[in-house]
Design a protein around this motif. Structure first.
Motif, mmCIF file in Angstrom:
data_model
loop_
_atom_site.group_PDB
_atom_site.id
_atom_site.type_symbol
_atom_site.label_atom_id
_atom_site.label_comp_id
_atom_site.label_asym_id
_atom_site.label_seq_id
_atom_site.Cartn_x
_atom_site.Cartn_y
_atom_site.Cartn_z
ATOM 1 N N ILE A 63 2.197 -3.007 -36.367
ATOM 2 C CA ILE A 63 3.574 -3.189 -36.964
ATOM 3 C C ILE A 63 4.289 -1.955 -36.670
ATOM 4 C CG2 ILE A 63 4.801 -3.506 -39.125
ATOM 5 C CD1 ILE A 63 2.488 -4.854 -40.321
ATOM 6 N N LYS A 70 -3.530 -5.573 -34.928
ATOM 7 C CA LYS A 70 -2.191 -5.861 -35.005
ATOM 8 C C LYS A 70 -1.407 -4.417 -35.408
ATOM 9 C CE LYS A 70 -0.905 -8.122 -38.913
ATOM 10 N NZ LYS A 70 -0.753 -8.979 -39.731
ATOM 11 N N VAL A 112 6.346 -7.152 -34.925
ATOM 12 C CA VAL A 112 4.476 -7.108 -34.933
ATOM 13 C C VAL A 112 4.283 -7.370 -33.699
ATOM 14 C CG1 VAL A 112 2.625 -8.294 -35.726
ATOM 15 C CG2 VAL A 112 4.610 -8.147 -37.130
#
Length: 490
Positions: A488, A486, A475
């Motif tokens: 991933i 964010k 992450v």
């Protein structure tokens, strides 16, 4: 970079290096010391600091140049390790009088990956104050600090260096590129590190650290800021606020070719405002194949793999003895002749089994301007170096482990407004597109959750693709101007 470290506070100073994805730093207490005790100088070899150190070099050698290391030049005064130098009338070395000095060696050794750091007040004299790592067979050396406190011209630099040796016939490689002489705006050719550390008797300390990441990867830190990286076939050095990524041009026998000025001839592959690991990787891949760690292949292509002792000393090296011999007055003056070490700390990275719990289980809810309600759901905050994210129910999710020694030192993701940018695909594997950008160009930074920038790329509304193929699974935070999301990576 102006922080002064006190012995009572060193455990609360964050480790500036990144331990790695899913890892945190673990203190090695058998090698770390705040020197808050007393050890009187003695005329024989003696352990001190609960057996962590002894008061001599790691073999019978008594010093380079005109140095004569003596047991009784080492003491601990209740707050600092103190190494004192004095005049010697012995002319055995080089046919001229030398100096008595002290040397300290650790009883335990370090091996990569390891972060080693110390807070040092260098001697204000024409000698070298040194804090270094050395293998028992004297073939691999990493210099954490080699500082010439009051040596004309050189006193404004810290030499960021390492050595790769062949013992027979004796052959010594160390970097000679200009960027290995690190300059700092706190000092000048007239007011050097010795003057800065002496500070009219109110001594100051500079923090010097090395993260020995792997056999062919070193990172150097001054006062918690990354300043130079040696990685395979390339270097990256912060020069006047700009990172320069360079590689060596050619070899001359067992050594890199020098320019006419005596410094190694290099090519600048790229520059950047922030350090970018992918750029130094690219510089290494595009280099002429010359190692910056061991260009003469003295270590058989393996890089630095041997366990090393920690060594601390003051010395009169041969070139110093020939050109910059300290005066008798300087050698007799406590304002000049003492190197002090406030603390030494050593950390190893370890797998992090914590994290992911509610922040209130290990710390109070983060505050901003004294009011935790300043944050909306989805925003980030930092409290005590720990990163949190506010949930819609008003509670806080812990992003970094509260029990970790790896804390966030810059407010890289604090008070992020509701993001207008979006990322797709997310989760991603190779390429990520950013939507929601305005006119013009932007710098997109990819950060770890610990706050380290690991990639900086230029994007725009038209050219809106981020390359993420060099990232490990995990992450990350993508930040563009004051917007962040964010990301991933699978």
């Amino acid at each position: 970079m102006g922080q002064i470290a006190n012995a009572q506070e060193w455990k609360n100073i964050p480790v500036p290096a990144w331990a790695g994805q899913g890892k945190t730093w673990e203190l090695q207490s058998n090698l770390s010391d705040d020197f808050n005790y007393n050890f009187n100088a003695v005329n024989y070899r003696s352990n001190f600091g609960n057996g962590k150190w002894y008061n001599f070099y790691h073999n019978a050698w008594d010093g380079p140049g005109t140095t004569y290391w003596k047991h009784n030049r080492v003491k601990v005064d209740g707050d600092n390790l103190v190494i004192t130098v004095a005049k010697s009338n012995n002319t055995t070395k080089m046919g001229i009088p030398g100096v008595f000095s002290g040397c300290v060696t650790s009883n335990k050794r370090v091996v990569y990956p390891v972060y080693v750091e110390s807070a040092i007040s260098v001697a204000n004299i024409s000698l070298a104050s040194c804090f270094w790592l050395l293998s028992p067979d004297d073939t691999q050396e990493i210099d954490i600090i080699e500082n010439y406190g009051n040596v004309p011209w050189f006193k404004q630099f810290t030499h960021i260096s390492h050595h790769s040796f062949i013992r027979t016939p004796f052959t010594d490689y160390q970097p000679r590129d200009w960027n290995s002489w690190y300059n700092d705006n706190r000092v000048t050719a007239n007011y050097g590190w010795g003057d800065w550390c002496w500070n009219n008797g109110n001594r100051r300390y500079v923090r010097m650290g090395v993260y020995w990441v792997g056999p062919k990867h070193f990172e150097y830190y001054i006062d918690g800021k990354l300043v130079r990286v040696m990685y395979r076939n390339a270097t990256a050095t912060k020069v006047n606020g700009t990172w320069q990524y360079q590689y060596f041009n050619a070899m001359n026998g067992k050594f890199p070719t020098n320019n006419t000025n005596g410094y190694t001839a290099v090519t600048t592959y790229a520059t950047s405002t922030n350090y970018n690991f992918s750029t130094i990787q690219a510089a290494s891949n595009n280099s002429r194949g010359i190692s910056v760690i061991d260009p003469g292949n003295f270590q058989g292509g393996n890089g630095f793999t041997k366990a090393m002792d920690i060594i601390i000393n003051v010395e009169s090296q041969q070139w110093l003895a020939l050109n910059h011999t300290p005066s008798n007055a300087d050698l007799a003056s406590p304002a000049r002749n003492q190197m002090k070490v406030d603390w030494v700390r050593v950390y190893k990275p370890k797998s992090n089994s914590g994290g992911g719990s509610n922040g209130t289980t290990c710390a109070n809810a983060p505050t901003y301007n004294g009011n935790s309600n300043s944050y909306s759901a989805g925003q980030y905050a930092i409290n005590g170096g720990i990163l949190y994210r506010k949930r819609s129910d008003g509670q806080w999710d812990l992003i970094t482990n509260c029990n970790s020694s790896s804390r966030i030192t810059e407010l890289v993701t604090v008070d992020i407004p509701v993001a207008q940018i979006s990322l797709s695909p997310n989760p991603a594997e190779g390429l990520v597109k950013i939507s929601g950008l305005g006119e013009g160009t932007y710098q997109a930074n990819i950060l770890t959750l610990q706050g380290q920038i690991i990639s900086s790329q230029t994007v725009s509304r038209e050219s809106n693709t981020l390359h993420t193929d060099a990232l490990s699974s995990g992450v990350y935070i993508v930040r563009v101007a004051d917007q962040a999301q964010k990301l991933i990576i699978r």
